[in-house]
Design an enzyme around this catalytic site. Structure first.
Site, PDB file in Angstrom:
ATOM      1  N   HIS A  10       0.827  -1.217   0.000  1.00 56.22           N
ATOM      2  CA  HIS A  10       0.000   0.000   0.000  1.00 56.22           C
ATOM      3  C   HIS A  10       0.866   1.273   0.000  1.00 56.22           C
ATOM      4  O   HIS A  10       0.816   2.084  -0.927  1.00 56.22           O
ATOM      5  CB  HIS A  10      -0.857   0.048   1.269  1.00 56.22           C
TER       6      HIS A  10
HETATM    7  C1  BDR Z   1      -3.152   0.938   5.289  1.00 59.11           C
HETATM    8  O1  BDR Z   1      -3.386   0.511   6.617  1.00 59.11           O
HETATM    9  C2  BDR Z   1      -2.212  -0.014   7.179  1.00 59.11           C
HETATM   10  O2  BDR Z   1      -2.470  -1.273   7.695  1.00 59.11           O
HETATM   11  C3  BDR Z   1      -1.159  -0.019   6.106  1.00 59.11           C
HETATM   12  O3  BDR Z   1       0.089   0.365   6.645  1.00 59.11           O
HETATM   13  C4  BDR Z   1      -1.651   0.988   5.101  1.00 59.11           C
HETATM   14  O4  BDR Z   1      -1.199   2.294   5.397  1.00 59.11           O
HETATM   15  C5  BDR Z   1      -3.877   0.003   4.328  1.00 59.11           C
HETATM   16  O5  BDR Z   1      -5.245   0.009   4.587  1.00 59.11           O
END
Ligand code: BDR
Ligand code: CA
Length: 313
Positions: free
Chosen positions: A243
């Protein structure tokens, strides 16, 4: 090309860690002025520690790391140990950080930096809940117009939600903060789940990290090994979605990404859809566009960039 000045606001998290490493490996394009930790994936004490572990892994003990807000603006903190493990950085065994936290509050660092640098030259890169950024905007409204751009990971439209059926984690944890940021008028680029779920660490891609044979390459492979179990079980996907590195990759190679300039509003009232990013992707309202909402990535190009840059550390 002059390097773009950024502040990384983060809640590491394995994917946050890779995003930070990518930025630190790319000094020609990115100058990291500082890192501000926020409570999110795990509590603040751990995210502030993890951010320093990552800087040390990259050999960049010169980057100041500040602790920011320890809870959302109006709600109790929700964490994601079920994804990231107890430490937030489960996977590799990495030494405790030697560098101390920088003195002062992360929010004040954001404010002071935006006031000290020329207006329009600092980009904010939030990789977690938007608490620090919203608090800075509330405390010092004069800085809002000084921000060059916000490039953030958060939200979803076609992929809808990961922490609830309709909300992505970063936005759901602090929807009031997200609402402030999306209404701020600052140019925003959003990396929602729609794109990050296309940036998957398949086995050959993870093998390529490991094959670098360096401390960083092996640590990143071990992080994604750990992190992938959650998405494999939940979505049946091929591997872990990276992500947050979408944010730093965008700063280096924006042409890898495509999206639409649309209106995005944050749901802050409904229990059922709290933290939903209501993106007018189809242009069915006359609400003014306020964000470039990314929908696609050249995943092979993204992983080629990432592997090439990590090799430099
Ligand atoms: C986001 O939430 C966190 O768990 C990850 O680091 C990312 O920023 C994804 O939904
Ligand atoms: Ca994150």
């Amino acid at each position: 090309m002059t390097a773009r000045k950024i502040i990384i606001d983060t809640d590491p998290g394995q994917d946050d860690a890779v995003a930070i490493l990518l930025a630190l490996a790319s000094p020609d394009e990115i100058e990291v002025l500082g890192i501000t930790a926020v409570a999110g994936n795990v509590p603040l004490e751990l995210t502030a520690k993890n951010a320093r572990i990552v800087c040390e892994l990259a050999g960049r003990t010169d980057i100041p790391v500040f602790a920011g807000c320890d809870r959302p603006l109006k709600r109790p903190l929700i964490t994601a140990e079920h994804v990231h493990g107890k430490t937030g950085l489960d996977g590799p065994v990495l030494p405790d950080p030697q560098i101390p936290l920088a003195e002062g509050h992360g929010v004040d660092f954001i404010i002071d930096t935006l006031r000290a640098q020329d207006s329009g030259t600092v980009t904010l890169c939030p990789l977690g809940p938007l608490t620090n950024i919203a608090t800075a905007f509330q405390k010092a409204p004069d800085i809002v117009e000084r921000v060059q751009e916000i490039v953030l990971m958060g939200g979803a439209y076609f992929e809808v939600g990961n922490i609830t059926p309709t909300a992505e984690f970063n936005i759901h944890v602090d929807p009031e903060a997200a609402d402030i940021v999306f209404k701020s008028g600052v140019p925003i680029v959003v990396m929602p789940l729609d794109v990050t779920h296309k940036a998957l660490v398949t086995k050959p891609r993870n093998d390529a990290f490991r094959a670098l044979g360096t401390k960083v390459g092996i640590a990143v492979a071990e992080m994604t090994d750990f992190f992938e179990r959650f998405d494999k079980e939940k979505y049946g996907s091929e591997g872990a979605p990276l992500h947050d590195p979408c944010v730093t990759a965008y700063l280096i190679r924006p042409e890898l990404f495509s999206g639409r300039h649309v209106n995005v509003e944050i749901e802050t009232q409904s229990d059922l859809t709290l933290g939903m990013t209501v993106a007018d992707w189809w242009g069915v309202t006359d609400r003014k566009p306020n964000a470039l909402f990314i929908g696609d990535v050249d995943a092979d190009g993204f992983f080629a960039l990432l592997t090439e840059r990590l090799a430099r550390l």
